[in-house]
Design a protein around this motif. Structure first.
Motif, PDB file in Angstrom:
ATOM      1  N   PHE A   1      -9.544  59.674 -15.466  1.00  0.00           N
ATOM      2  CA  PHE A   1     -10.766  59.288 -16.164  1.00  0.00           C
ATOM      3  C   PHE A   1     -11.989  59.586 -15.291  1.00  0.00           C
ATOM      4  CE2 PHE A   1     -13.995  56.636 -18.016  1.00  0.00           C
ATOM      5  CZ  PHE A   1     -13.729  56.693 -19.380  1.00  0.00           C
ATOM      6  N   LEU A   2     -11.906  59.301 -13.996  1.00  0.00           N
ATOM      7  CA  LEU A   2     -13.013  59.592 -13.084  1.00  0.00           C
ATOM      8  C   LEU A   2     -13.326  61.088 -13.059  1.00  0.00           C
ATOM      9  CD1 LEU A   2     -12.188  57.261 -10.071  1.00  0.00           C
ATOM     10  CD2 LEU A   2     -14.245  57.166 -11.482  1.00  0.00           C
ATOM     11  N   ALA A   3     -12.289  61.911 -12.992  1.00  0.00           N
ATOM     12  CA  ALA A   3     -12.496  63.362 -12.986  1.00  0.00           C
ATOM     13  C   ALA A   3     -13.127  63.820 -14.303  1.00  0.00           C
ATOM     14  CB  ALA A   3     -11.175  64.078 -12.749  1.00  0.00           C
ATOM     15  N   TYR A   4     -12.665  63.264 -15.404  1.00  0.00           N
ATOM     16  CA  TYR A   4     -13.197  63.620 -16.713  1.00  0.00           C
ATOM     17  C   TYR A   4     -14.642  63.137 -16.847  1.00  0.00           C
ATOM     18  CZ  TYR A   4     -13.046  64.452 -21.765  1.00  0.00           C
ATOM     19  OH  TYR A   4     -13.278  64.914 -23.031  1.00  0.00           O
ATOM     20  N   ALA A   5     -14.923  61.935 -16.379  1.00  0.00           N
ATOM     21  CA  ALA A   5     -16.271  61.373 -16.472  1.00  0.00           C
ATOM     22  C   ALA A   5     -17.260  62.146 -15.594  1.00  0.00           C
ATOM     23  CB  ALA A   5     -16.263  59.902 -16.082  1.00  0.00           C
ATOM     24  N   ALA A   6     -16.760  62.785 -14.537  1.00  0.00           N
ATOM     25  CA  ALA A   6     -17.650  63.557 -13.671  1.00  0.00           C
ATOM     26  C   ALA A   6     -18.267  64.735 -14.425  1.00  0.00           C
ATOM     27  CB  ALA A   6     -16.892  64.058 -12.448  1.00  0.00           C
ATOM     28  N   VAL A   7     -17.553  65.263 -15.403  1.00  0.00           N
ATOM     29  CA  VAL A   7     -18.094  66.376 -16.192  1.00  0.00           C
ATOM     30  C   VAL A   7     -18.624  65.917 -17.544  1.00  0.00           C
ATOM     31  CG1 VAL A   7     -16.703  68.131 -15.035  1.00  0.00           C
ATOM     32  CG2 VAL A   7     -15.814  67.007 -17.080  1.00  0.00           C
TER      33      VAL A   7
END
Length: 191
Positions: free
Chosen positions: A109-115
């Protein structure tokens, strides 16, 4: 007579399927269709409960946070501020299969939220609530000579780092717990 459907239970079933997929392959390649196949239901059913992938992911992240809070609360019967902090942070560390899966979901989720920063608001809110709780416990313990908000942020950063080390098999579980306990001793004094 029609069977009564528990809509929250259905949403959790779908979120659990999403979590398994996220842990196995990250979130970028996961679609509503993949979640339907993993859960053993139709794509239409997934779309009935979640209009978009982002909506489903936000629900799954909220479910992870709720589960962590529930486990932490269950283990917190009369406890000192230090015990409350330790209990919560141990529930965040990936020390068993359930917590490893949850950590994979949070990382995905963190990786997805970064973009896609528009979906990160729930994550920011949850992190702020956790920092406030930790800072309140530090204040309640009378930890002198430190800024409770910064110390709380440091504890979360420590647990995040330890979690990454555990997930990547760079650190043993007992070493991670010992590192957490060493930091708690610095903040709260010896156990």
């Amino acid at each position: 007579m029609p069977r009564k459907v528990d809509h929250h239970e259905r949403r959790e079933l779908l979120a659990d399927a999403l979590m398994r997929l996220a842990a196995a392959r990250g979130l970028e390649g996961v679609s509503l269709r993949h979640v339907a196949a993993e859960a053993g239901v139709s794509t239409g059913m997934v779309q009935h409960y979640f209009r978009t992938k982002d909506e489903m992911m936000t629900f799954a992240l909220g479910m992870v946070m709720d589960r962590i809070r529930a486990r932490s609360t269950a283990a917190a019967a009369p406890a000192t501020p230090r015990e409350l902090v330790r209990g919560l942070l141990l529930q965040v560390l990936p020390l068993d299969e359930t917590r490893r899966l949850e950590n994979h979901v949070v990382l995905a989720f963190l990786a997805y939220a970064a973009v896609k920063p528009s979906i990160a608001s729930d994550l920011r809110e949850s992190a702020a609530q956790t920092r406030t709780f930790l800072a309140d416990q530090l204040r309640a313990a009378g930890a002198a000579g430190l800024d409770p908000e910064r110390a709380a942020a440091g504890l979360l950063a420590l647990v995040d780092g330890l979690g990454l080390q555990l997930l990547s098999l760079q650190y043993a579980e007992e070493d991670a717990v010992a590192a957490l306990d060493a930091q708690l001793a610095l903040l709260f004094g010896p156990a």
